[in-house]
Design a protein around this motif. Structure first.
Motif, short mmCIF file in Angstrom:
data_model
loop_
_atom_site.label_atom_id
_atom_site.label_comp_id
_atom_site.label_asym_id
_atom_site.label_seq_id
_atom_site.Cartn_x
_atom_site.Cartn_y
_atom_site.Cartn_z
N LEU A 137 14.82 16.73 43.74
CA LEU A 137 14.13 16.19 44.92
C LEU A 137 13.13 17.20 45.48
CD1 LEU A 137 17.09 14.35 46.68
CD2 LEU A 137 14.94 13.29 45.97
N CYS A 138 13.54 18.49 45.50
CA CYS A 138 12.66 19.53 46.03
C CYS A 138 11.43 19.68 45.13
CB CYS A 138 13.40 20.86 46.14
SG CYS A 138 14.67 20.81 47.40
N GLU A 139 11.66 19.62 43.83
CA GLU A 139 10.55 19.77 42.88
C GLU A 139 9.56 18.61 43.02
OE1 GLU A 139 11.79 20.12 38.75
OE2 GLU A 139 9.85 19.27 38.11
N ILE A 140 10.09 17.40 43.09
CA ILE A 140 9.22 16.22 43.10
C ILE A 140 8.49 16.05 44.44
CG2 ILE A 140 9.21 13.68 42.96
CD1 ILE A 140 11.79 14.14 41.14
N CYS A 141 9.22 16.27 45.54
CA CYS A 141 8.63 15.99 46.85
C CYS A 141 8.03 17.22 47.51
CB CYS A 141 9.66 15.35 47.77
SG CYS A 141 10.30 13.81 47.11
N GLY A 142 8.28 18.41 46.94
CA GLY A 142 7.73 19.62 47.52
C GLY A 142 8.36 19.95 48.86
N ALA A 146 17.21 19.21 50.28
CA ALA A 146 17.38 17.76 50.24
C ALA A 146 18.85 17.42 50.07
CB ALA A 146 16.57 17.17 49.09
N MET A 147 19.21 16.21 50.47
CA MET A 147 20.56 15.72 50.20
C MET A 147 20.49 14.19 50.06
SD MET A 147 22.35 16.15 53.94
CE MET A 147 23.97 15.59 53.42
N ALA A 148 21.53 13.63 49.45
CA ALA A 148 21.54 12.18 49.27
C ALA A 148 22.85 11.63 49.79
CB ALA A 148 21.37 11.84 47.79
N GLU A 275 0.90 2.30 51.25
CA GLU A 275 2.12 2.75 51.93
C GLU A 275 2.04 4.27 52.04
OE1 GLU A 275 5.73 1.01 52.55
OE2 GLU A 275 3.99 -0.06 53.28
N PRO A 276 2.52 4.87 53.13
CA PRO A 276 2.53 6.33 53.20
C PRO A 276 3.52 6.89 52.16
CG PRO A 276 3.70 5.37 55.07
CD PRO A 276 3.10 4.24 54.32
N THR A 277 3.21 8.05 51.61
CA THR A 277 4.12 8.64 50.62
C THR A 277 4.91 9.78 51.23
OG1 THR A 277 2.56 10.29 49.85
CG2 THR A 277 2.42 8.11 48.82
N VAL A 278 6.02 10.14 50.60
CA VAL A 278 6.89 11.19 51.11
C VAL A 278 6.15 12.54 51.16
CG1 VAL A 278 9.06 12.44 50.77
CG2 VAL A 278 8.95 9.97 50.32
N PRO A 279 5.47 12.96 50.07
CA PRO A 279 4.76 14.25 50.14
C PRO A 279 3.71 14.29 51.26
CG PRO A 279 4.82 13.44 47.88
CD PRO A 279 5.34 12.34 48.74
N ALA A 332 24.66 9.68 39.35
CA ALA A 332 24.19 9.78 37.97
C ALA A 332 22.88 9.01 37.81
CB ALA A 332 25.25 9.22 37.02
N ALA A 333 22.85 7.80 38.39
CA ALA A 333 21.65 6.97 38.29
C ALA A 333 20.49 7.61 39.05
CB ALA A 333 21.93 5.58 38.84
N LEU A 334 20.81 8.21 40.19
CA LEU A 334 19.75 8.83 40.99
C LEU A 334 19.15 10.03 40.25
CD1 LEU A 334 18.14 8.92 43.62
CD2 LEU A 334 19.96 10.29 44.63
N GLU A 335 20.03 10.86 39.68
CA GLU A 335 19.52 12.02 38.95
C GLU A 335 18.59 11.58 37.82
OE1 GLU A 335 22.29 14.48 36.72
OE2 GLU A 335 20.58 15.62 35.94
N ALA A 336 19.04 10.61 37.03
CA ALA A 336 18.23 10.15 35.89
C ALA A 336 16.91 9.55 36.35
CB ALA A 336 19.03 9.14 35.07
N THR A 337 16.96 8.84 37.49
CA THR A 337 15.72 8.24 38.02
C THR A 337 14.75 9.35 38.44
OG1 THR A 337 17.00 6.36 38.85
CG2 THR A 337 14.82 6.69 39.82
N LEU A 338 15.29 10.36 39.14
CA LEU A 338 14.43 11.44 39.62
C LEU A 338 13.81 12.21 38.45
CD1 LEU A 338 16.63 12.70 42.60
CD2 LEU A 338 14.45 11.48 42.76
N ARG A 339 14.58 12.39 37.39
CA ARG A 339 14.05 13.10 36.21
C ARG A 339 12.76 12.47 35.70
NH1 ARG A 339 16.71 17.13 34.09
NH2 ARG A 339 18.78 17.37 34.98
#
Ligand SMILES: *Cc1c(COP(=O)(O)O)cnc(C)c1O
Length: 468
Positions: A137-142, A146-148, A275-279, A332-339
């Motif tokens: 999450l940190c890598e993708i969103c800068g 982060a937590m889920a 739509e506004p983006t997270v970054p 597991a699904a979240l990790e794979a999605t983020l990858r």
């Protein structure tokens, strides 16, 4: 009265019924306990029916056995099953929101057994489930941390109850959102122990409205809620994240933005909607952002919280975090999605939600023509044509935007359109479609091409059954 009693007497006894060949056979599959209880339940139901409806005939032994078998099979069916989404709504909340990417499905299956959920295998000691997704999450969103948690409602609840218990949280009256299925911002705030302080009006909220609260009441944080599923248009004014962040800093309180739909790529990647983006929200100065995992992100149900490390740490320590935590299958699904998001092109290629939303008009037209040909070549009793349609994004995202799509319109010849729609819902794999202007529409944007033959078979079968 007598004749009624006589009719009841002709109903077979349970013991006799279960010795019939069909039900004897069923016992090897279902076990005798279940067959006996299904038989008993059916006979009881039949007795009641015969008492109520005096002119009703007692069914034959054969049809009683069949009814019992049907009931056994009905009970065998899982309550949760696959359906085909032919509605054109990519994020359909009632149909499970985002369908997962293949790699995410694989990850769920792997995690279903024993896995290193909270075990540091290398060092042989306890690990943290949050480490599975935080670095990605940190890598993708800068962001720093982060937590889920279980879903975005939980993320908001956790943030408010950690950062603002008993203290005021000013929220614009134009942002007191209801998402549906009982998520209402004021109610969540009530649960969290934070004190909701409405500021501004429905159409206009100014920076000075927030200032007044900050200057007069003990304030825990500033909250901005993205109006994901509606827009206030006309004579309007809302305070930008940038302006709010300057104000929050000056008063030394954090700014939390509930973004809802969670687009994590650069803005230019979402050319199909505004739509506004997270970054972008983080760059504008939000200290914390929360969003859903199963909306535009295209992953499992989850609530993602990210931003300042110090704030995330506080939330992680809140005992409520334990009650709201994610389970291993979703993680597991979240990790794979983020990858997949480490490479934006791969994300757009492999995430079903992004695929559905990004497919070009031309490609959708061709897809619809493919389905049209298959249906025309089947012996279904209906007329088919391709129609240009528009569709919403769904899932409370981009409420004012309709995307272009194409649908195969079906005009049945042996039944009404409403009956056809019902029949499609009754298929082995139910097909969920919509009716518009007297035609049934199969919007191809949300249908996977690999399901075409199944759809054609099921529609052809319906035509035949009712023609007989
Ligand atoms: C969808 C949404 C929520 C609720 O998210 P869930 O993951 O469904 O709990 C909260 N806030 C906003 C702005 C949303 O769009």
């Amino acid at each position: 009265m007598d004749s009624r009693k006589n009719r009841l007497r002709t109903i077979p006894q349970v013991d006799f019924l279960i010795r019939q060949p069909q039900l004897m056979q069923a016992q090897t599959h279902f076990g005798s306990t279940r067959v006996v209880s299904a038989a008993r339940a059916y006979l009881q139901h039949l007795r009641k029916q015969l008492l109520q409806e005096t002119d009703r005939e007692v069914p034959s032994l054969k049809s009683i056995c069949k009814a019992v078998l049907d009931q056994l099979e009905q009970l065998e069916k899982p309550a949760l099953y696959r359906v085909i989404n032919a509605t054109g709504v990519a994020l359909h909340t009632n149909l499970g929101r985002a369908p997962l990417a293949k790699s995410a499905i694989k990850a769920v299956v792997t995690a279903a057994g024993c896995c290193n959920l909270e075990y540091d295998v290398e060092n042989g000691r306890r690990g943290s489930r949050n480490d599975l997704v935080e670095p990605l999450l940190c890598e993708i969103c800068g962001c720093e941390a982060a937590m889920a948690v279980n879903n975005n409602a939980a993320a908001l609840l956790l943030a408010l109850s950690t950062l603002s218990p008993g203290r005021h949280v000013p929220v614009s009256r134009g942002e007191l959102v209801e998402i549906g299925d009982s998520f209402r911002v004021p109610e969540i705030m009530g649960q969290s122990g934070a004190v909701l302080t409405e500021v501004g009006t429905t159409n206009k909220t100014k920076l000075s409205d927030y200032k007044t609260v900050l200057n007069t009441k003990p304030t825990g944080l500033l909250l901005k809620v993205h109006t994901s599923n509606y827009r206030v248009v006309g004579f309007t004014q809302q305070v930008s994240v940038r302006d709010l962040s300057v104000l929050a800093k000056a008063h030394n309180v954090p700014l939390l933005v509930d973004l809802g739909s969670g687009a994590v790529l650069e803005k230019s990647q979402y050319s199909f909607m505004d739509e506004p983006t997270v970054p972008q929200i983080l760059a504008d100065g939000a200290d914390l952002v929360c969003f859903s995992g199963d909306k535009l992100l295209g992953g499992p149900q989850a609530g993602i919280l990210l931003g300042k490390r110090e704030l995330i740490e506080q939330m992680r320590k809140n005992p409520l975090a334990r009650a709201l935590r994610m389970d291993k299958l979703s993680l597991a699904a979240l990790e794979a999605t983020l990858r997949l998001y480490r490479d934006p092109e791969q994300a757009k290629r492999e995430l079903p939600v992004l695929q559905m939303l990004c497919t070009s008009k031309q490609e959708l037209r061709e897809k619809a023509n493919t389905l049209l040909l298959l249906l025309k070549h089947s012996d279904a009793h209906a007329q088919f044509s391709v129609l240009a349609v528009s569709r919403p994004v769904g899932g409370g995202a981009a409420p004012c935007q309709e995307l272009d799509s194409f649908a195969v319109a079906v005009m049945p010849q042996t039944m009404s359109v409403t009956e056809l729609e019902q029949h499609l819902r009754g298929c082995v794999v139910p097909i969920i479609a919509r009716i518009s202007e007297g035609r049934l529409l199969l919007d191809v944007s949300t249908i996977e091409t690999c399901d075409f033959s199944l759809i054609v078979d099921q529609i052809a079968k319906i035509g035949k059954e009712s023609a007989q």
